[in-house]
Write a protein that holds these residues in place. Structure first.
Motif, PDB file in Angstrom:
ATOM      1  N   LEU A   1       0.833  -1.200   0.000  1.00 25.18           N
ATOM      2  CA  LEU A   1       0.000   0.000   0.000  1.00 25.18           C
ATOM      3  C   LEU A   1       0.861   1.241   0.000  1.00 25.18           C
ATOM      4  O   LEU A   1       1.885   1.307   0.681  1.00 25.18           O
ATOM      5  CB  LEU A   1      -0.889   0.034   1.248  1.00 25.18           C
ATOM      6  CG  LEU A   1      -1.913  -1.083   1.404  1.00 25.18           C
ATOM      7  CD1 LEU A   1      -2.526  -1.021   2.782  1.00 25.18           C
ATOM      8  CD2 LEU A   1      -2.993  -0.958   0.347  1.00 25.18           C
ATOM      9  N   ILE A   2       0.432   2.266  -0.754  1.00 29.84           N
ATOM     10  CA  ILE A   2       1.003   3.577  -0.572  1.00 29.84           C
ATOM     11  C   ILE A   2       0.332   4.220   0.627  1.00 29.84           C
ATOM     12  O   ILE A   2      -0.697   3.756   1.122  1.00 29.84           O
ATOM     13  CB  ILE A   2       0.859   4.457  -1.839  1.00 29.84           C
ATOM     14  CG1 ILE A   2      -0.626   4.751  -2.120  1.00 29.84           C
ATOM     15  CG2 ILE A   2       1.515   3.812  -3.030  1.00 29.84           C
ATOM     16  CD1 ILE A   2      -0.821   5.776  -3.228  1.00 29.84           C
ATOM     17  N   GLN A   3       0.875   5.320   1.111  1.00 25.33           N
ATOM     18  CA  GLN A   3       0.447   5.890   2.382  1.00 25.33           C
ATOM     19  C   GLN A   3      -1.032   6.240   2.425  1.00 25.33           C
ATOM     20  O   GLN A   3      -1.691   6.106   3.445  1.00 25.33           O
ATOM     21  CB  GLN A   3       1.277   7.155   2.663  1.00 25.33           C
ATOM     22  CG  GLN A   3       1.071   7.731   4.059  1.00 25.33           C
ATOM     23  CD  GLN A   3       1.575   6.812   5.156  1.00 25.33           C
ATOM     24  OE1 GLN A   3       2.525   6.070   4.965  1.00 25.33           O
ATOM     25  NE2 GLN A   3       0.914   6.843   6.298  1.00 25.33           N
TER      26      GLN A   3
ATOM     27  N   PRO B   1      -6.791  -3.364   3.502  1.00 20.73           N
ATOM     28  CA  PRO B   1      -7.796  -4.408   3.704  1.00 20.73           C
ATOM     29  C   PRO B   1      -7.627  -5.130   5.039  1.00 20.73           C
ATOM     30  O   PRO B   1      -8.488  -5.928   5.426  1.00 20.73           O
ATOM     31  CB  PRO B   1      -7.555  -5.358   2.525  1.00 20.73           C
ATOM     32  CG  PRO B   1      -6.138  -5.140   2.157  1.00 20.73           C
ATOM     33  CD  PRO B   1      -5.829  -3.708   2.448  1.00 20.73           C
ATOM     34  N   LEU B   2      -6.528  -4.857   5.738  1.00 22.93           N
ATOM     35  CA  LEU B   2      -6.285  -5.392   7.071  1.00 22.93           C
ATOM     36  C   LEU B   2      -6.245  -4.202   8.028  1.00 22.93           C
ATOM     37  O   LEU B   2      -5.189  -3.604   8.238  1.00 22.93           O
ATOM     38  CB  LEU B   2      -4.959  -6.161   7.112  1.00 22.93           C
ATOM     39  CG  LEU B   2      -4.658  -6.942   8.391  1.00 22.93           C
ATOM     40  CD1 LEU B   2      -5.667  -8.077   8.575  1.00 22.93           C
ATOM     41  CD2 LEU B   2      -3.237  -7.497   8.360  1.00 22.93           C
ATOM     42  N   PRO B   3      -7.397  -3.796   8.584  1.00 18.24           N
ATOM     43  CA  PRO B   3      -7.472  -2.560   9.374  1.00 18.24           C
ATOM     44  C   PRO B   3      -6.385  -2.470  10.438  1.00 18.24           C
ATOM     45  O   PRO B   3      -6.099  -3.442  11.144  1.00 18.24           O
ATOM     46  CB  PRO B   3      -8.865  -2.638  10.001  1.00 18.24           C
ATOM     47  CG  PRO B   3      -9.666  -3.428   9.024  1.00 18.24           C
ATOM     48  CD  PRO B   3      -8.716  -4.464   8.494  1.00 18.24           C
ATOM     49  N   GLY B   4      -5.781  -1.299  10.529  1.00 13.91           N
ATOM     50  CA  GLY B   4      -4.727  -1.043  11.488  1.00 13.91           C
ATOM     51  C   GLY B   4      -3.336  -1.327  10.971  1.00 13.91           C
ATOM     52  O   GLY B   4      -2.357  -0.747  11.452  1.00 13.91           O
TER      53      GLY B   4
ATOM     54  N   ARG C   1      -0.357  -2.078   7.740  1.00 13.87           N
ATOM     55  CA  ARG C   1       0.065  -1.769   6.378  1.00 13.87           C
ATOM     56  C   ARG C   1       1.068  -2.804   5.903  1.00 13.87           C
ATOM     57  O   ARG C   1       1.820  -3.370   6.699  1.00 13.87           O
ATOM     58  CB  ARG C   1       0.669  -0.366   6.275  1.00 13.87           C
ATOM     59  CG  ARG C   1      -0.373   0.712   6.495  1.00 13.87           C
ATOM     60  CD  ARG C   1       0.130   2.084   6.057  1.00 13.87           C
ATOM     61  NE  ARG C   1      -0.962   3.049   6.112  1.00 13.87           N
ATOM     62  CZ  ARG C   1      -1.820   3.262   5.138  1.00 13.87           C
ATOM     63  NH1 ARG C   1      -1.707   2.572   4.009  1.00 13.87           N
ATOM     64  NH2 ARG C   1      -2.779   4.147   5.273  1.00 13.87           N
ATOM     65  N   ILE C   2       1.057  -3.016   4.599  1.00  7.77           N
ATOM     66  CA  ILE C   2       1.994  -3.948   3.981  1.00  7.77           C
ATOM     67  C   ILE C   2       2.961  -3.116   3.159  1.00  7.77           C
ATOM     68  O   ILE C   2       2.558  -2.428   2.223  1.00  7.77           O
ATOM     69  CB  ILE C   2       1.257  -4.975   3.091  1.00  7.77           C
ATOM     70  CG1 ILE C   2       0.325  -5.837   3.944  1.00  7.77           C
ATOM     71  CG2 ILE C   2       2.248  -5.859   2.348  1.00  7.77           C
ATOM     72  CD1 ILE C   2      -1.078  -5.347   4.054  1.00  7.77           C
ATOM     73  N   MET C   3       4.236  -3.142   3.535  1.00  5.93           N
ATOM     74  CA  MET C   3       5.256  -2.340   2.866  1.00  5.93           C
ATOM     75  C   MET C   3       6.129  -3.232   1.998  1.00  5.93           C
ATOM     76  O   MET C   3       6.758  -4.171   2.497  1.00  5.93           O
ATOM     77  CB  MET C   3       6.121  -1.594   3.891  1.00  5.93           C
ATOM     78  CG  MET C   3       5.337  -0.606   4.741  1.00  5.93           C
ATOM     79  SD  MET C   3       4.525   0.692   3.766  1.00  5.93           S
ATOM     80  CE  MET C   3       5.958   1.581   3.162  1.00  5.93           C
TER      81      MET C   3
END
Length: 376
Positions: free
Chosen positions: A220-222, A227-230, A232-234
């Motif tokens: 994800l960009i910022q 889709p996974l609340p809370g 982020r996938i970097m």
């Protein structure tokens, strides 16, 4: 992706029934309601409304199981029918949702021609489209399930899936997509007992009942909704896998995350902290009982105040260990990061990518003056 005139008219017209934004498949999300044959030229869709409940633009094909492109049999992810998106093509469906709420769309995709095939996903009206890289196939089936999330800005929106130009000469070349579903996300709140949001991963995208593959969550960009609340996938192009207890071993509850892409992806969450606070991060590390045998599987967990490498000896049949990391908060916010330090495949020789499972993550911080009081 540019909003062309045809799509603008679709958004403004809204003259037919829209799918409800509840939990479950989209209308004809598996494409098993067939077009009329006079609306097809071979496999190619020649009328925008040929596929029931969908609109098609560009080179779109309606694919039946067993269909071939030359000598190659085209993969239909589930059931007997799917849709293939050629160069500069799209499909879209109108959704009836609740303004301000968060939603995740799940669907399956299989690459057919170009190595660098990508899909753009968007909501109209809404934010800029997100890009789903589908170059890597994570399972032996030849296809994977993906998720993408958005916040509804209107009660009636268009979900749009667009495939651009791969740089190939054949306009039919492009991914096959199938099995679309939606789920409203209800992010939990942080508490004194756990400062992390959704630390048990119970809130996430729709997983199709009976599907044994899990759901991939892309980088994800910022500004995009997770889709996974809370969390982020970097990553640049890799993913993590969302798994359920119906088909996998899950340390706690009914959902967890499997780190299937090694050093190339990190799972993270930023939390508000008080500098100088004494903090304890607790979490479970295990394996999904999917044949991912490795001795050890290594997970790196890190914050601004400390880091630790956790070894888990996996025989691929399930199990987990409870681990902890103590640290002192360094700033007003603390980033909690997990990633796998190795690359793994299931032991059945299928080439399915796998990795350590993370679950039941909790963070508790005690301000320094409270910690001193407790020691007295």
């Amino acid at each position: 992706m540019m909003l062309n005139g045809a799509l603008f008219l679709l958004v403004c017209g809204a003259a037919h029934a829209a799918a409800s934004g509840g939990d479950g498949p989209l209308l004809n999300g598996d494409f098993e309601y067939l077009p009329n044959r006079h609306q097809l030229n071979g496999m190619r869709v020649i009328e925008p409304q040929a596929i029931p409940h969908w609109r098609a633009t560009g080179h779109v094909e309606y694919v039946e199981a067993g269909a071939k492109q030359g000598d190659m049999v085209l993969t239909v992810p589930e059931g007997k029918h799917a849709v293939r998106l050629g160069t500069e093509s799209s499909i879209q469906q109108q959704l009836r949702v609740t303004r301000g709420k968060y939603y995740a769309v799940t669907f399956s995709a299989a690459r057919t021609c170009a190595q660098d095939e990508k899909l753009n996903v968007s909501i109209v009206p809404g934010d800029q489209p997100g890009e789903l890289p589908i170059q890597t196939v994570y399972t032996s089936s030849g296809w994977d399930s993906y998720s993408w999330a958005f916040q509804a800005t209107r009660g009636l929106v268009w979900f749009v899936l667009h495939h651009g130009d791969d740089g190939v000469d054949d306009p039919a070349c492009g991914p096959i997509v199938d099995n679309f579903a939606i789920r409203m996300l209800n992010p939990p709140q942080a508490t004194h007992d756990n400062m992390l949001v959704n630390g048990d991963f119970e809130e996430g995208p729709y997983i199709t009942p009976g599907s044994p593959w899990g759901v991939l969550m892309p980088p994800l960009i910022q500004d995009h909704v997770s889709p996974l609340p809370g969390w982020r996938i970097m990553a640049s192009s890799k993913v993590v896998k969302y798994i359920d207890s119906e088909h996998f071993s899950v340390p706690h509850g009914s959902r967890a995350v499997e780190l299937v892409a090694g050093l190339e992806v990190a799972l993270l969450q930023e939390v508000h902290t008080v500098p100088g606070s004494s903090c304890r991060l607790e979490f479970s590390v295990g394996d999904a009982a999917d044949g991912c045998a490795a001795s050890p599987m290594r997970v790196q967990v890190a914050t601004a105040g400390a880091s630790r490498t956790v070894d888990y000896n996996s025989n691929g049949t399930g199990g987990c260990n409870r681990e902890a990391l103590d640290f002192t908060a360094q700033a007003n916010s603390t980033m909690v990061v997990f990633y796998s330090m190795g690359y793994h495949m299931t032991s059945d020789g299928s080439g399915t990518l796998c990795g350590p499972v993370i679950d039941d993550v909790s963070l508790v911080c005690v301000p320094q003056h409270h910690a001193r009081r407790l020691l007295r």
